[in-house]
Structures are given as C-alpha cells and as structure tokens.
Write an enzyme that holds these catalytic residues in place. Sequence first.
Site, PDB file in Angstrom:
ATOM      1  N   GLN A 158      40.825  33.185  32.972  1.00 58.91           N
ATOM      2  CA  GLN A 158      40.389  31.727  33.082  1.00 58.91           C
ATOM      3  C   GLN A 158      40.609  31.144  34.399  1.00 58.91           C
ATOM      4  OE1 GLN A 158      42.779  32.430  29.954  1.00 58.91           O
ATOM      5  NE2 GLN A 158      40.718  33.178  29.350  1.00 58.91           N
ATOM      6  N   LYS A 180      37.098  37.186  39.253  1.00 55.15           N
ATOM      7  CA  LYS A 180      38.445  37.638  39.119  1.00 55.15           C
ATOM      8  C   LYS A 180      38.306  38.999  39.085  1.00 55.15           C
ATOM      9  CE  LYS A 180      39.566  34.727  35.881  1.00 55.15           C
ATOM     10  NZ  LYS A 180      38.399  33.981  35.862  1.00 55.15           N
ATOM     11  N   GLY A 181      37.430  39.577  38.077  1.00 50.34           N
ATOM     12  CA  GLY A 181      37.408  40.807  37.749  1.00 50.34           C
ATOM     13  C   GLY A 181      37.040  41.808  38.879  1.00 50.34           C
ATOM     14  N   LYS A 182      35.719  41.368  39.639  1.00 52.11           N
ATOM     15  CA  LYS A 182      35.435  42.165  40.852  1.00 52.11           C
ATOM     16  C   LYS A 182      36.435  41.996  41.900  1.00 52.11           C
ATOM     17  CE  LYS A 182      33.339  41.834  44.940  1.00 52.11           C
ATOM     18  NZ  LYS A 182      32.087  42.225  45.753  1.00 52.11           N
ATOM     19  N   VAL A 191      29.913  38.928  48.667  1.00 51.85           N
ATOM     20  CA  VAL A 191      28.332  38.661  48.622  1.00 51.85           C
ATOM     21  C   VAL A 191      27.619  39.460  47.785  1.00 51.85           C
ATOM     22  CG1 VAL A 191      28.606  37.905  51.325  1.00 51.85           C
ATOM     23  CG2 VAL A 191      28.095  40.517  50.491  1.00 51.85           C
ATOM     24  N   ASP A 223      35.419  32.353  35.547  1.00 57.43           N
ATOM     25  CA  ASP A 223      34.432  32.901  35.852  1.00 57.43           C
ATOM     26  C   ASP A 223      34.104  33.034  37.311  1.00 57.43           C
ATOM     27  OD1 ASP A 223      34.073  33.570  33.135  1.00 57.43           O
ATOM     28  OD2 ASP A 223      32.975  31.680  32.779  1.00 57.43           O
ATOM     29  N   ASN A 263      39.307  36.016  25.086  1.00 57.81           N
ATOM     30  CA  ASN A 263      38.603  34.834  25.607  1.00 57.81           C
ATOM     31  C   ASN A 263      38.220  35.137  26.832  1.00 57.81           C
ATOM     32  OD1 ASN A 263      41.116  34.195  26.409  1.00 57.81           O
ATOM     33  ND2 ASN A 263      41.139  32.257  26.375  1.00 57.81           N
ATOM     34  N   ALA A 264      38.855  35.882  27.803  1.00 58.97           N
ATOM     35  CA  ALA A 264      38.413  36.379  29.128  1.00 58.97           C
ATOM     36  C   ALA A 264      37.367  37.203  29.066  1.00 58.97           C
ATOM     37  CB  ALA A 264      39.832  36.831  29.870  1.00 58.97           C
ATOM     38  N   GLY A 265      36.616  37.187  30.121  1.00 65.07           N
ATOM     39  CA  GLY A 265      35.443  38.172  30.361  1.00 65.07           C
ATOM     40  C   GLY A 265      35.480  38.298  31.891  1.00 65.07           C
ATOM     41  N   HIS A 266      36.023  39.635  32.184  1.00 59.91           N
ATOM     42  CA  HIS A 266      35.961  39.970  33.612  1.00 59.91           C
ATOM     43  C   HIS A 266      34.998  41.089  33.813  1.00 59.91           C
ATOM     44  CE1 HIS A 266      40.410  38.031  33.759  1.00 59.91           C
ATOM     45  NE2 HIS A 266      39.501  37.198  33.418  1.00 59.91           N
ATOM     46  N   ASP A 306      26.473  34.796  48.192  1.00 59.53           N
ATOM     47  CA  ASP A 306      24.986  35.442  48.307  1.00 59.53           C
ATOM     48  C   ASP A 306      24.210  34.140  47.503  1.00 59.53           C
ATOM     49  OD1 ASP A 306      26.797  36.546  46.372  1.00 59.53           O
ATOM     50  OD2 ASP A 306      24.813  37.288  45.549  1.00 59.53           O
ATOM     51  N   THR A 318      42.230  25.619  28.010  1.00 65.38           N
ATOM     52  CA  THR A 318      42.569  26.707  26.990  1.00 65.38           C
ATOM     53  C   THR A 318      44.029  26.578  26.657  1.00 65.38           C
ATOM     54  OG1 THR A 318      42.563  29.233  26.725  1.00 65.38           O
ATOM     55  CG2 THR A 318      43.292  28.392  28.702  1.00 65.38           C
TER      56      THR A 318
HETATM   57  P1  GDP Z   1      35.662  36.333  36.069  1.00 67.06           P
HETATM   58  O1  GDP Z   1      35.729  35.891  34.553  1.00 67.06           O
HETATM   59  O2  GDP Z   1      36.407  35.574  36.899  1.00 67.06           O
HETATM   60  O3  GDP Z   1      36.173  37.959  36.303  1.00 67.06           O
HETATM   61  O4  GDP Z   1      34.155  36.523  36.190  1.00 67.06           O
HETATM   62  P2  GDP Z   1      32.914  37.129  35.410  1.00 67.06           P
HETATM   63  O5  GDP Z   1      32.921  38.313  35.507  1.00 67.06           O
HETATM   64  O6  GDP Z   1      33.105  36.417  34.113  1.00 67.06           O
HETATM   65  O7  GDP Z   1      31.605  36.285  36.104  1.00 67.06           O
HETATM   66  C1  GDP Z   1      31.406  36.441  37.615  1.00 67.06           C
HETATM   67  C2  GDP Z   1      30.065  36.945  37.603  1.00 67.06           C
HETATM   68  O8  GDP Z   1      29.449  37.186  38.946  1.00 67.06           O
HETATM   69  C3  GDP Z   1      30.139  38.586  36.837  1.00 67.06           C
HETATM   70  O9  GDP Z   1      28.720  38.892  36.450  1.00 67.06           O
HETATM   71  C4  GDP Z   1      30.280  39.406  38.261  1.00 67.06           C
HETATM   72  O10 GDP Z   1      29.457  40.826  38.302  1.00 67.06           O
HETATM   73  C5  GDP Z   1      29.173  38.541  39.258  1.00 67.06           C
HETATM   74  N1  GDP Z   1      29.811  38.594  40.715  1.00 67.06           N
HETATM   75  C6  GDP Z   1      31.064  38.415  41.150  1.00 67.06           C
HETATM   76  N2  GDP Z   1      31.048  38.508  42.507  1.00 67.06           N
HETATM   77  C7  GDP Z   1      29.844  38.161  42.858  1.00 67.06           C
HETATM   78  C8  GDP Z   1      29.335  37.971  44.096  1.00 67.06           C
HETATM   79  O11 GDP Z   1      30.041  37.818  45.384  1.00 67.06           O
HETATM   80  N3  GDP Z   1      27.878  37.776  43.968  1.00 67.06           N
HETATM   81  C9  GDP Z   1      27.113  37.740  42.986  1.00 67.06           C
HETATM   82  N4  GDP Z   1      25.859  37.752  43.196  1.00 67.06           N
HETATM   83  N5  GDP Z   1      27.757  38.188  41.781  1.00 67.06           N
HETATM   84  C10 GDP Z   1      29.088  38.156  41.757  1.00 67.06           C
HETATM   85  P1  IMO Z   2      37.510  34.149  32.392  1.00 63.87           P
HETATM   86  O1  IMO Z   2      39.091  34.813  32.502  1.00 63.87           O
HETATM   87  C1  IMO Z   2      35.429  30.479  31.555  1.00 63.87           C
HETATM   88  C2  IMO Z   2      37.056  28.243  27.997  1.00 63.87           C
HETATM   89  C3  IMO Z   2      36.297  27.863  26.731  1.00 63.87           C
HETATM   90  C4  IMO Z   2      36.426  26.740  26.396  1.00 63.87           C
HETATM   91  C5  IMO Z   2      37.771  26.402  26.898  1.00 63.87           C
HETATM   92  C6  IMO Z   2      38.944  26.766  25.454  1.00 63.87           C
HETATM   93  O2  IMO Z   2      36.580  35.030  32.278  1.00 63.87           O
HETATM   94  O3  IMO Z   2      37.533  33.355  33.657  1.00 63.87           O
HETATM   95  P2  IMO Z   2      39.535  29.099  24.326  1.00 63.87           P
HETATM   96  O4  IMO Z   2      38.576  30.139  23.447  1.00 63.87           O
HETATM   97  O5  IMO Z   2      40.267  29.568  25.374  1.00 63.87           O
HETATM   98  O6  IMO Z   2      40.427  28.158  23.448  1.00 63.87           O
HETATM   99  O7  IMO Z   2      38.327  27.962  24.886  1.00 63.87           O
HETATM  100  O8  IMO Z   2      38.290  27.562  27.790  1.00 63.87           O
HETATM  101  N1  IMO Z   2      37.284  29.331  28.324  1.00 63.87           N
HETATM  102  C7  IMO Z   2      36.711  30.068  29.473  1.00 63.87           C
HETATM  103  N2  IMO Z   2      35.864  29.694  30.513  1.00 63.87           N
HETATM  104  N3  IMO Z   2      36.005  31.682  31.508  1.00 63.87           N
HETATM  105  C8  IMO Z   2      37.032  32.228  30.936  1.00 63.87           C
HETATM  106  O9  IMO Z   2      37.711  33.439  31.125  1.00 63.87           O
HETATM  107  C9  IMO Z   2      37.634  31.275  29.622  1.00 63.87           C
HETATM  108  N4  IMO Z   2      38.330  31.515  28.586  1.00 63.87           N
HETATM  109  C10 IMO Z   2      37.996  30.267  27.826  1.00 63.87           C
HETATM  110  O10 IMO Z   2      34.662  27.987  27.142  1.00 63.87           O
HETATM  111  O11 IMO Z   2      35.645  25.610  27.412  1.00 63.87           O
HETATM  112 MG    MG Z   3      34.756  35.569  32.893  1.00 65.87          MG
END
Ligand code: GDP
Ligand code: IMO
Ligand code: MG
Length: 423
Positions: free
Chosen positions: A223, A16-18, A413, A13, A38-41, A332, A238
């Site tokens: 992850q 990476k998606g951004k 930011v 988290d 399990n990923a959420g981007h 930010d 994971t």
């Molecule tokens: P990922 O799993 O690495 O792709 O990250 P996630 O999407 O799960 O979580 C990152 C969160 O932070 C998302 O809600 C993005 O929209 C948000 N985000 C990404 N970059 C920034 C940033 O620079 N500032 C802020 N405030 N939010 C951000």
């Molecule tokens: P992104 O790609 C944050 C964590 C779970 C748990 C551990 C094992 O969005 O960064 P699993 O279901 O993979 O066997 O769970 O890994 N986990 C993540 N935490 N971001 C993720 O993906 C994750 N994918 C798995 O919360 O602690």
């Molecule tokens: Mg994520």
Amino acid sequence: MPATILIGTQWGDEGKGKVTDWLANDMDMVVRYQGGHNAGHTVIAEGHKLKLHLLPSGILRPHVVSVIASGLVIDPQALIMELDLLKDIGIGEPNLVVSTNAHLIMPYHRALDQASEVKLGKSKIGTTGLGIGPAYTDKASRVGLRMQDLMDMKIFREKLEVALNFKNQVLTKIYDVDPLDIDQIMDEYLLHAERLKNLIGDTSRVINEALDGGKNVLFEGAQGMMLDLDHGTYPFVTSSSPIAGGACVGAGVSPMRINRIIGIVKAYTTRVGAGPFPTEQENDTGETMRSVGGEYGTTTGRPRRCGWFDGVIAKYAARINGLTGIALTKLDVLSGFETIKICVGYEHEGKLYEQMPCHQSIFHKCTPVYEEVEGWNTDISGADSYDKLPKAAQDYIVRLEEMTGVPIEMISVGPSRMQTILR
Ligand code: GDP
Ligand code: IMO
Ligand code: MG
C-alpha cells in the site's frame, strides 16, 4: 546498508514491486511486514510478468530468502495460488518463511468485508473486498486465528467454533446474507494446513539473525502511507501500517537496526477506491495518465484515479517516514505533456497550507495551488543515465527534490529492470 525499508509514499501502486525486484539483486532477504493480498506488486524480469500479492517481490532472485512476517493477514488460499503459479512458470518452490504469528483471513472476513461495503452504499470505502479490514479487526479484538493455529487443527476448530458462531449471527441478522458452514471451512483449512505447515516459522528470529550475520535485508511495504491507518486519509485507508515505522512492528526488528528508508514516489499521483484526492484530474489529463501509465488496479482491475504530483503529500511522507532517499517512478509516463503541474500547497478559505492540514475536512475541500513547469516531448523510456534525460525532465526531478528535501537516488523510466537510472 544492512537494513533498508522501502515504502509507498502516496496511495499505493507507486512501483514498489519493480524497485524491490531491482534492489533485491543486492539483498539476501526481502520481508513483507504488513497488509495482505490487497497488495498487487508487479515484477517484470527474466521473461516473466508477475503480479505478486503476498510473496515479497525479491522472489525472482534465486539467492534471496523471502519472509512473510507477523504483521500480515494471510488468506492461505491466496498464498497457495501464488506458490502454485511460481511452480507452473518453472520458478519452483521459493525459499520462504511465513510467521507463526501472522493472522489468517477466514471466509467470514471476506463475506463481512463485502457485505459491509454494500451496507455502506454511497459511503463505501472501495475496499478490495478480500477481508483485510475484518481480519485486522479480529486481530485487534483478540479473536483472530493465526498461522500457528494451522499446526493444531483441534485447537483451530475450537477457536473457529467460537468465532463463527458470532460471525454467522452478524452475517445473517445484520447483513442479511447466508451463514457459513464450519465443516466446509474445516475441510478447506485442513488442506491449506497440510500445504503450508512446513513454511511456518519464527520470522523475527530469522530476520534478526540475518542482520546479526551482516546480511542485507529489505523490508518491502505494501500500500502507501496515505492509506496508513493512523496517518492516512482515514477512514478511506487500509487497516494496517504501511509507513516505515510499521516495518519494525510488523517484522519484529528494533528501529535501532534500520539504516536506510527509501520512499517510492510516482511522478504523478494515483488512487484506487474512495476518498479525498486534491490533485485528481477527472478530464483528458487524467485519462492520458491512465492510458499511458496503464493505471488499472493490479489486484482488482479497477481503473485508478489519476492526477498531478502532490508536493504536500511528498513532504508529509518525508516527515512521517524519515525518508533517506527517493526512487522516482513512471517518469516516462509524463513525456508528451506540454506543461506539467506540481502541487505546492493547498488553498482553503483564503488560507494557504504548505504542510498537510491536520483537519481532514480541509484536505477534502481544499483547492490545490500549482506551479507549472515545462514538459518534454521526447520518449525517455530508453534513457540509461541521468545525463541522457532531457533538461526539462532533469529540472522536474530537481524541483521535486527541492520540495521534499530528500535526494532522488533512483529514477524509473519503464516497468522493466533495465529501465532504471541510478543518480
Ligand atoms: P506497486 O503496488 O507499488 O508494486 O505498483 P503496481 O505494480 O501495482 O503498479 C505499478 C505499475 O507500473 C505496474 O504495472 C508496473 O509494471 C508499472 N511500472 C513500474 N515502474 C514503471 C515505470 O517507471 N514506468 C512505467 N511506464 N511503468 C512502470
Ligand atoms: P499496493 O501494495 C492501491 C486501497 C483500496 C481501498 C483501501 C482499503 O499494490 O500498493 P482494503 O482492501 O485494504 O481494506 O481497502 O485501500 N488499497 C490499495 N490501493 N494499492 C494497494 O496496494 C492497495 N491496497 C489497498 O483500494 O481504497
Ligand atoms: Mg499495486
């Protein structure tokens, strides 16, 4: 820079998606190489806010070919839901290739993941409950079903019969939960096969031919490296290899082809699920980070644990992944803190650790050693160049760079594409 790997350097988290979506403007292909849904981007662009779980985050760039490579475990229903969502919001069918070799997540993987967490009780890992671990377990045990099995449902049924016979015994006799019905699974997966069969292909060939042709390919990690099966905080990890090396294994490309490795570093630290987290702030500081940063799981909605930036982890990430550059995200979110803490080492039984301790108990029990720096009280979410950042924010960036020894090339930011500063 034809071949770029992008990885998360913390516990996921990091944004990476951004950053993938931003870089994808200059890419011809974006490849997911490990993990599953399990990923959420999160990608926010062109009026959309997409939460992508399996599809690579270049999907909003129409010129980009998307690849789901061999190292993934795929729940076909989750993939179909994502494809349908793209259609519903008017993006249409993406140019997507899914590996024949990727493993399938089956309903019994989900059931086993959830039953195992219940059984572990207080010792649970805090998984996403989506079947990721059990699917990778079957892959390593050589009893998994793969995407290519969807192309011959007769063979699929034979393999399923053998697997399900055993899984049902485990589900009923060990976990005391209901068995699964083979005909129901067959009906479900027949429909999935019909929907997905035209997307299945030889992804290693597709990727290598793109590189041969001088195309730009981005390998998008899921992850983060502290969740890596070999190098993370085992067993609170994971079941795949999110590190840069995992890209070569999962995608089927030679390490010789990689030109650039970008680590995504959040300006503070978060973690979802259980496991050690030295700089965690279970107080107002952590609460502020969570509310300002919107730190709730993209996949499960769980509140993320929050804490200060950990320089020991960042140095470890630089070492394990050979980072050539860093993209620093969510700077930010730190605006408004009077002072900001940077963890520069760990203290345990009178000894200072400036590198990641190789014994997990030390990591569990250590006390972080902090350096405290000036904060900034200005909103930086509109800053469009490095010069426009307050001096204290620039100093923070420079200090992180000094600690890791890796250039911070990009600063985010805010969540949208525009809120990105190139250094
Ligand atoms: P990922 O799993 O690495 O792709 O990250 P996630 O999407 O799960 O979580 C990152 C969160 O932070 C998302 O809600 C993005 O929209 C948000 N985000 C990404 N970059 C920034 C940033 O620079 N500032 C802020 N405030 N939010 C951000
Ligand atoms: P992104 O790609 C944050 C964590 C779970 C748990 C551990 C094992 O969005 O960064 P699993 O279901 O993979 O066997 O769970 O890994 N986990 C993540 N935490 N971001 C993720 O993906 C994750 N994918 C798995 O919360 O602690
Ligand atoms: Mg994520």
